[in-house]
Design a protein around this motif. Sequence first.
Motif, PDB file in Angstrom:
ATOM      1  N   THR A 122       0.837  -1.192   0.000  1.00 56.96           N
ATOM      2  CA  THR A 122       0.000   0.000   0.000  1.00 56.96           C
ATOM      3  C   THR A 122       0.875   1.247   0.000  1.00 56.96           C
ATOM      4  OG1 THR A 122      -1.778  -1.126   1.180  1.00 56.96           O
ATOM      5  CG2 THR A 122      -1.781   1.287   1.226  1.00 56.96           C
ATOM      6  N   MET A 123       0.605   2.146  -0.954  1.00 52.95           N
ATOM      7  CA  MET A 123       1.344   3.399  -1.065  1.00 52.95           C
ATOM      8  C   MET A 123       0.404   4.558  -0.763  1.00 52.95           C
ATOM      9  SD  MET A 123       3.512   2.590  -4.556  1.00 52.95           S
ATOM     10  CE  MET A 123       4.614   4.012  -4.370  1.00 52.95           C
ATOM     11  N   GLN A 124       0.887   5.515   0.006  1.00 53.09           N
ATOM     12  CA  GLN A 124       0.113   6.695   0.371  1.00 53.09           C
ATOM     13  C   GLN A 124       0.471   7.848  -0.560  1.00 53.09           C
ATOM     14  OE1 GLN A 124      -2.197   6.373   2.732  1.00 53.09           O
ATOM     15  NE2 GLN A 124      -1.511   4.287   3.235  1.00 53.09           N
ATOM     16  N   VAL A 125      -0.547   8.508  -1.102  1.00 49.07           N
ATOM     17  CA  VAL A 125      -0.342   9.586  -2.069  1.00 49.07           C
ATOM     18  C   VAL A 125      -1.076  10.835  -1.599  1.00 49.07           C
ATOM     19  CG1 VAL A 125      -0.596  10.296  -4.483  1.00 49.07           C
ATOM     20  CG2 VAL A 125      -0.232   7.880  -3.927  1.00 49.07           C
ATOM     21  N   ARG A 126      -0.388  11.980  -1.668  1.00 44.26           N
ATOM     22  CA  ARG A 126      -1.013  13.261  -1.335  1.00 44.26           C
ATOM     23  C   ARG A 126      -0.742  14.263  -2.456  1.00 44.26           C
ATOM     24  NH1 ARG A 126       1.698  14.624   2.847  1.00 44.26           N
ATOM     25  NH2 ARG A 126       2.869  16.416   2.024  1.00 44.26           N
ATOM     26  N   LEU A 127      -1.798  14.914  -2.936  1.00 40.89           N
ATOM     27  CA  LEU A 127      -1.691  15.948  -3.949  1.00 40.89           C
ATOM     28  C   LEU A 127      -2.045  17.284  -3.316  1.00 40.89           C
ATOM     29  CD1 LEU A 127      -2.854  13.193  -5.341  1.00 40.89           C
ATOM     30  CD2 LEU A 127      -3.188  14.640  -7.335  1.00 40.89           C
ATOM     31  N   SER A 128      -1.250  18.326  -3.598  1.00 38.48           N
ATOM     32  CA  SER A 128      -1.568  19.639  -3.045  1.00 38.48           C
ATOM     33  C   SER A 128      -1.170  20.738  -4.033  1.00 38.48           C
ATOM     34  CB  SER A 128      -0.879  19.852  -1.697  1.00 38.48           C
ATOM     35  OG  SER A 128       0.515  19.697  -1.811  1.00 38.48           O
ATOM     36  N   ALA A 129      -2.023  21.750  -4.121  1.00 39.21           N
ATOM     37  CA  ALA A 129      -1.788  22.942  -4.950  1.00 39.21           C
ATOM     38  C   ALA A 129      -2.898  23.926  -4.623  1.00 39.21           C
ATOM     39  CB  ALA A 129      -1.798  22.608  -6.438  1.00 39.21           C
ATOM     40  N   GLY A 130      -2.645  25.202  -4.852  1.00 34.67           N
ATOM     41  CA  GLY A 130      -3.675  26.209  -4.651  1.00 34.67           C
ATOM     42  C   GLY A 130      -4.224  26.262  -3.244  1.00 34.67           C
ATOM     43  N   GLY A 131      -3.411  25.884  -2.244  1.00 38.53           N
ATOM     44  CA  GLY A 131      -3.866  25.914  -0.862  1.00 38.53           C
ATOM     45  C   GLY A 131      -4.770  24.761  -0.470  1.00 38.53           C
ATOM     46  N   GLN A 132      -4.922  23.741  -1.343  1.00 31.31           N
ATOM     47  CA  GLN A 132      -5.776  22.589  -1.060  1.00 31.31           C
ATOM     48  C   GLN A 132      -4.951  21.315  -1.148  1.00 31.31           C
ATOM     49  OE1 GLN A 132      -9.037  22.739  -0.253  1.00 31.31           O
ATOM     50  NE2 GLN A 132      -9.176  24.969  -0.508  1.00 31.31           N
ATOM     51  N   GLN A 133      -5.439  20.260  -0.506  1.00 29.93           N
ATOM     52  CA  GLN A 133      -4.791  18.966  -0.641  1.00 29.93           C
ATOM     53  C   GLN A 133      -5.815  17.841  -0.555  1.00 29.93           C
ATOM     54  OE1 GLN A 133      -1.856  18.758   2.551  1.00 29.93           O
ATOM     55  NE2 GLN A 133      -3.256  17.549   3.803  1.00 29.93           N
ATOM     56  N   VAL A 134      -5.517  16.755  -1.258  1.00 28.51           N
ATOM     57  CA  VAL A 134      -6.330  15.546  -1.215  1.00 28.51           C
ATOM     58  C   VAL A 134      -5.377  14.360  -1.122  1.00 28.51           C
ATOM     59  CG1 VAL A 134      -8.266  16.515  -2.523  1.00 28.51           C
ATOM     60  CG2 VAL A 134      -6.403  15.368  -3.738  1.00 28.51           C
ATOM     61  N   ALA A 135      -5.872  13.226  -0.660  1.00 27.63           N
ATOM     62  CA  ALA A 135      -5.004  12.061  -0.470  1.00 27.63           C
ATOM     63  C   ALA A 135      -5.763  10.789  -0.826  1.00 27.63           C
ATOM     64  CB  ALA A 135      -4.505  11.997   0.963  1.00 27.63           C
ATOM     65  N   PHE A 136      -5.005   9.774  -1.210  1.00 26.31           N
ATOM     66  CA  PHE A 136      -5.575   8.448  -1.441  1.00 26.31           C
ATOM     67  C   PHE A 136      -4.463   7.421  -1.245  1.00 26.31           C
ATOM     68  CE2 PHE A 136      -3.993   9.647  -5.639  1.00 26.31           C
ATOM     69  CZ  PHE A 136      -3.393   8.485  -6.109  1.00 26.31           C
ATOM     70  N   SER A 137      -4.820   6.162  -1.220  1.00 26.48           N
ATOM     71  CA  SER A 137      -3.836   5.086  -1.131  1.00 26.48           C
ATOM     72  C   SER A 137      -4.145   4.063  -2.210  1.00 26.48           C
ATOM     73  CB  SER A 137      -3.853   4.422   0.247  1.00 26.48           C
ATOM     74  OG  SER A 137      -5.119   3.846   0.508  1.00 26.48           O
ATOM     75  N   GLY A 138      -3.119   3.343  -2.625  1.00 26.38           N
ATOM     76  CA  GLY A 138      -3.298   2.321  -3.641  1.00 26.38           C
ATOM     77  C   GLY A 138      -2.150   1.332  -3.599  1.00 26.38           C
ATOM     78  N   LYS A 139      -2.278   0.255  -4.367  1.00 25.22           N
ATOM     79  CA  LYS A 139      -1.257  -0.784  -4.379  1.00 25.22           C
ATOM     80  C   LYS A 139      -0.122  -0.425  -5.331  1.00 25.22           C
ATOM     81  CE  LYS A 139      -4.421  -4.578  -3.247  1.00 25.22           C
ATOM     82  NZ  LYS A 139      -4.974  -5.874  -3.697  1.00 25.22           N
ATOM     83  N   ALA A 140       1.113  -0.734  -4.911  1.00 29.87           N
ATOM     84  CA  ALA A 140       2.291  -0.490  -5.740  1.00 29.87           C
ATOM     85  C   ALA A 140       2.288  -1.432  -6.940  1.00 29.87           C
ATOM     86  CB  ALA A 140       3.560  -0.701  -4.911  1.00 29.87           C
ATOM     87  N   MET A 141       2.494  -0.847  -8.132  1.00 32.42           N
ATOM     88  CA  MET A 141       2.544  -1.606  -9.365  1.00 32.42           C
ATOM     89  C   MET A 141       3.896  -1.357 -10.032  1.00 32.42           C
ATOM     90  SD  MET A 141      -1.307  -0.779 -10.797  1.00 32.42           S
ATOM     91  CE  MET A 141      -1.016   0.995 -10.882  1.00 32.42           C
ATOM     92  N   PRO A 142       4.684  -2.398 -10.335  1.00 31.89           N
ATOM     93  CA  PRO A 142       6.018  -2.201 -10.912  1.00 31.89           C
ATOM     94  C   PRO A 142       5.957  -1.461 -12.237  1.00 31.89           C
ATOM     95  CG  PRO A 142       5.729  -4.464 -10.179  1.00 31.89           C
ATOM     96  CD  PRO A 142       4.382  -3.826 -10.101  1.00 31.89           C
ATOM     97  N   ASN A 143       6.880  -0.531 -12.434  1.00 35.43           N
ATOM     98  CA  ASN A 143       7.012   0.189 -13.700  1.00 35.43           C
ATOM     99  C   ASN A 143       8.314  -0.253 -14.347  1.00 35.43           C
ATOM    100  OD1 ASN A 143       7.805   2.284 -15.633  1.00 35.43           O
ATOM    101  ND2 ASN A 143       6.005   3.376 -14.870  1.00 35.43           N
ATOM    102  N   GLU A 144       8.204  -1.039 -15.387  1.00 39.31           N
ATOM    103  CA  GLU A 144       9.364  -1.633 -16.036  1.00 39.31           C
ATOM    104  C   GLU A 144      10.286  -0.574 -16.632  1.00 39.31           C
ATOM    105  OE1 GLU A 144       9.032  -4.208 -19.741  1.00 39.31           O
ATOM    106  OE2 GLU A 144       8.998  -5.696 -18.141  1.00 39.31           O
TER     107      GLU A 144
END
Length: 259
Positions: free
Chosen positions: A84-106
């Motif tokens: 499980t990977m934790q992701v946070r996006l932020s810009a313009g004074g706002q932020q959102v977050a989600f989590s998802g499974k790690a997928m290999p990038n060849e």
Amino acid sequence: MQRVYRTFLAATLMALMPVALLPAAAQDEEQPRWFGGGYDDVTTLAYGIPDSDYVALHFSCATGKPVVNVYVQDEESSADEGATMQVRLSAGGQQVAFSGKAMPNEDSGGKDVKGALPPDAALRAILTATGELEIVVDGHIQRYAMEGAAEPAATMLAACDAPRPAGDLDVTVTNEAKRSLQSFAWSEAGVNSFDSDAFGYETLEPGASRTFTIPDGRAICTFDLAVTFAEEDEEDCCSDPTPAGTQNLCENSTFVVHD
């Protein structure tokens, strides 16, 4: 299965190019940038190089569905596949977050992660902001200049807000087989002309369910159905489509796959 996912995402992005391409003005064609497009009932926003398989970020929204699907690439991640990977996006004074499974990038040697976010005020402010978008994936920080993002982002978000076509038919596929499913295909009964929805990198595991939309499906209702089982050897990719029956999906919109 990683190759299947990369091929699936690259094919999706290649399909966008003829329909609508919205790059930031006066930028070198070989440089990563924001661009948008659409195919079928899906509208997208991406950061990468158009007409290539390099995409660092990918957002998409199906017409009339209040959800934004997100793909993020993290070239630095050494997370185990499926972690499980934790992701946070932020810009313009706002932020959102989600989590998802790690997928290999060849290609990058890192990991990809996907999630789903509601198109709420915070996400809208982030995707249409000026300045920089900051993305933190398991502590790794990425920053993207937002120049050129606002117009294709607004187009994508408008698709989320659009009225849902009355003739669209939602179908829930449940996998009760012992093998994972790679795709689900349908054709008007007796016509033998199949469209399909790939499950992408995340195959539909035994016991799991997923919902698809058949555009204008209510005008047909009765469909021949087929499924593609995933192969354990990724060199083989997937088996040939297997006929799975005929069903009136207007009367019963749940389809169960058995061995």
